[in-house]
Design a protein around this motif. Structure first.
Motif, short mmCIF file in Angstrom:
data_model
loop_
_atom_site.label_atom_id
_atom_site.label_comp_id
_atom_site.label_asym_id
_atom_site.label_seq_id
_atom_site.Cartn_x
_atom_site.Cartn_y
_atom_site.Cartn_z
N THR A 206 0.94 -1.29 0.29
CA THR A 206 0.51 -0.12 0.14
C THR A 206 1.13 1.64 -0.05
N GLN B 16 0.69 3.84 1.52
CA GLN B 16 0.29 4.24 2.99
C GLN B 16 2.37 4.11 3.37
N GLN C 185 -4.88 3.37 -3.84
CA GLN C 185 -3.67 4.04 -2.24
C GLN C 185 -3.01 2.23 -1.96
N GLU D 161 -13.34 -1.04 -2.76
CA GLU D 161 -13.28 -1.02 -1.52
C GLU D 161 -13.59 -2.43 -1.09
N TYR E 155 0.19 -2.78 7.68
CA TYR E 155 -0.19 -2.29 6.16
C TYR E 155 0.72 -3.10 4.90
N ILE F 245 -4.89 -1.93 4.57
CA ILE F 245 -4.54 -1.00 4.47
C ILE F 245 -5.24 0.91 6.14
N ILE G 245 -8.62 -2.58 0.58
CA ILE G 245 -8.48 -2.04 -1.33
C ILE G 245 -8.86 -3.42 -1.71
#
Length: 709
Positions: A518, A520, A566, A642, A659, A678, A693
């Motif tokens: 991801t 992030q 993402q 999602e 994550y 996520i 996701i």
């Protein structure tokens, strides 16, 4: 030999640094110093020398002030007795040659007392002309010009190390000598803000250490190669600020000191050019958004931003008073470090940073207000920039990327110039190859026309898999609790490691060379990955050295997915070797919807909040719920790209460092990557569904990335 070895080691132990002979030279890429015809005989040709040997010989020669280093048709070193500032030779373009000139002859500033200054200033601070060094009139003196002391013509010099710097005897009988007032390099060019635009010639740190060249990887390996950052002017070994540090800095030639700040004067208020407020934007952003000064103060997913002047929940170096030109007010989204868009530290401890992608790109930055119908296959507009503002590559050229889709393979697709198109019917819209050597392709800054919405998902009746998603189930299935998980076997789950070797996120192996995780987990889509790696083949977060079956493979590339996805794909330096401990997970069919009630599995080495052992891979099984049911809890915030799973038994969920890991669902005897973990506002919270996701929405993008690499 036994007696000699300790001596060799002792000698090596005394070495505290490495100084490249190229440090004495200033490089001009793609340039050649061509002698005038009557001077051609003074050029010394040395074929076959490597670059550093060529530089070493020039440094040692009293008759060499510059050299051309040609790479084609053959490698040739050409020593020259001049630099490119006179009538003896002319600087010309030559793509097969680089020009190296001795710094002491070309720079217009001094370091220290300027004893090595060899410039051509010949007037004093008050404007008097200098006396020739060979002359004893009007002032008699003891200095005699030689080949080594640099007392040439009537140029300013400092043969006695005078603290006033370079000086000369004057032609005025009433004034014996005077300083030439040649500026210190640290004062010649001052810095504004944090010195990101500094292009001066300081090449020593604040403690006097000499800087390492940016184009070399020793004594310190680093990510800032000049060819990767052409806009940062990483020239020679001059101090620069490519990473938004408080001041310009450099890597040093001292093995004990990796990098250090440089001492460069700050511009006074009178000399600072105030940036025009007209360049600031408040409702949209241009380029990477470094001039955005709006008041958006939450992330794309609605998480409030942390104040820039606060150090909780996240400590950070971006103090507003240190970065006074970056607009770090309140908790507004900003871009102080040159990321791809405005961002902020979040107010959630489990999520350090996030982009503010809900801020629109300014219309004049994407060249046209435009839109596309359905998936954009018939788009014929003239937008030629990607969503990140990168100019598109022409469809009919193969630089910087070799095109697999072009006017000859798709003659009906109107692949003209470098306009955005969708020749392969990509469901994420028009795209193009980019002019960024690090990004093969990206989607364009065009939106779907208002009122049109194509479903991202659809039911699939029968799914067949073959060479993926197989494992040996050595541990019995259970409905225990990653928070509330048990040690388990997930041979496609990858541990992502930072430069210190620490686990920071999960990922899923979908191909011998590719991992999905991801966005992030990374600060930017432009992050450089030297030192980062993927570890697989072990249940342990920190396996013992020599544990059989462990594979640790360097990461070489990051590719960010469509804006709302993402997702990132990470390329491995070499293929993973599949065995019972390491295997790839299957990708789902495009736009596939997992049936409600399907029992799936999450896996990771993340936080267990005291409910399990964080040093081993934890797995937890949870059933899928429909997006409709999930939205009853999240009040309609769950999108079509999602998917959700239930939560039960005091909360099963993914937390920090999980994550990027997989939500794997079994289809007959194969495991399929249906979701990617996520960050959420609260991890493993009792009664809270988990959001992932939905990978099936992006399978076409995933396959395109692997195919084009």
């Amino acid at each position: 030999m036994r007696l000699l070895l300790p001596c060799v080691l002792l000698t090596v132990g005394l070495v505290t640094g490495y100084r490249s002979p190229l440090n004495d030279f200033q490089r001009s890429e793609g340039r050649e110093l061509v002698a005038t015809p009557w001077n051609a005989a003074r050029v010394l040709l040395l074929p076959g020398l490597n670059l550093e040997d060529c530089a070493t010989r020039c440094s040692q020669s009293l008759d060499c002030r510059a050299f051309n280093y040609e790479t084609r048709p053959t490698v040739t070193c050409k020593h020259l007795p001049w630099v490119g500032d006179g009538s003896n030779a002319e600087v010309k373009r030559n793509v097969n040659c680089d020009l190296y000139e001795k710094k002491v002859y070309v720079r217009k500033c001094i370091v220290g007392k300027g004893e090595d200054y060899r410039g051509k200033v010949f007037t004093t601070r008050s404007g008097l002309t200098c006396q020739q060094w060979w002359s004893k009139f009007p002032h008699d003196h003891r200095w005699i010009p030689t080949a080594t002391n640099g007392l040439e013509l009537n140029y300013c010099r400092n043969p006695d190390g005078d603290r006033i710097g370079p000086w000369c005897y004057t032609t005025d009988p009433e004034r014996r000598y005077e300083s030439c007032n040649i500026p210190q390099c640290k004062d010649e060019v001052c810095i504004t803000c944090n010195g990101e635009d500094y292009r001066g010639q300081v090449d020593h740190t604040v403690s006097g250490r000499e800087c390492q060249r940016w184009d070399q990887q020793y004594p310190h390996q680093h990510i800032y190669q000049p060819e990767k950052y052409p806009d940062k002017s990483l020239d020679d070994n001059y101090c620069r600020n490519p990473d938004a540090s408080p001041v310009p800095w450099c890597y040093t030639t001292d093995t004990e000191m990796e990098r250090e700040n440089c001492e460069i004067s700050k511009c006074t208020e009178v000399r600072v050019e105030k940036r025009q407020r007209s360049s600031f934007t408040t409702n949209c952003f241009r380029g990477r958004g470094e001039d955005y000064r709006g008041k958006v103060n939450e992330t794309t997913s609605g998480i409030p931003c942390q104040r820039w002047d606060a150090q909780e929940p996240h400590e950070h170096p971006f103090y507003p008073n240190t970065y006074e030109c970056k607009g770090l007010e309140e908790n507004y989204c900003r871009n102080p470090d040159g990321s791809e868009a405005p961002w902020c530290f979040t107010s959630v401890p489990e999520m350090r940073t996030a982009l503010c992608l809900q801020i629109k790109r300014c219309a004049d930055d994407i060249e046209a207000e435009d839109c596309y119908h359905e998936n954009g296959r018939n788009y014929r507009g003239m937008v030629r920039k990607t969503r990140k503002g990168i100019t598109c590559q022409k469809w009919n050229v193969n630089t910087p990327h070799r095109t697999k889709i072009n006017p000859w393979t798709h003659p009906e697709a109107n692949l003209t110039e470098n306009y955005c198109r969708n020749p392969d019917g990509d469901q994420h819209g028009p795209w193009c190859y980019t002019t960024d050597p690090k990004t093969e392709f990206d989607y364009c800054a065009i939106k779907q026309c208002a009122g049109e919405k194509v479903s991202m998902t659809e039911p699939v009746e029968r799914v067949e898999f073959s060479e993926c998603g197989k494992r040996e189930d050595r541990i019995p299935r259970t409905r225990l609790r990653i928070v509330n998980g048990i040690p388990g076997n997930s041979p496609w789950t990858v541990s992502l490691r930072d430069r210190k070797g620490n686990h920071f996120c999960g990922g899923s192996l979908v191909n011998p060379r590719w991992v999905i995780s991801t966005k992030q987990c990374f600060s930017s889509c432009y992050v450089d990955l030297p030192g980062y790696s993927a570890m697989m083949g072990t249940l342990f977060r920190d396996p013992q050295e020599g544990e059989p079956g462990v594979q640790t493979i360097p990461l070489t590339k990051i590719v960010c997915g469509p804006s709302e996805s993402q997702l990132v794909m990470l390329q491995l330096e070499y293929p993973a070797q599949f065995n019972e401990r390491v295997s790839q997970i299957c990708l789902p069919p495009e736009r596939y919807i997992v049936a409600e009630g399907t029992l799936c599995e999450i896996a990771g080495w993340g936080e267990t909040r005291g409910t399990g052992d964080e040093t081993v891979l934890n797995v937890a099984q949870i059933p899928v719920i429909s997006n409709k049911e999930c939205n009853n809890y999240f009040r309609g915030r769950v999108r079509e790209n999602e998917m959700c799973t239930n939560s039960f038994q005091a909360g099963i969920g993914a937390c920090e460092r999980d994550y990027g890991g997989p939500l794997a669902c079994q289809n007959r005897d194969c495991w399929v990557l249906e979701g990617v973990i996520i960050p959420m506002r609260r991890c493993g919270h009792p009664g809270q569904p988990n959001i992932f996701i939905r990978v099936s929405v992006y399978v076409d993008w995933i396959k395109k990335v692997m195919e084009m690499a």
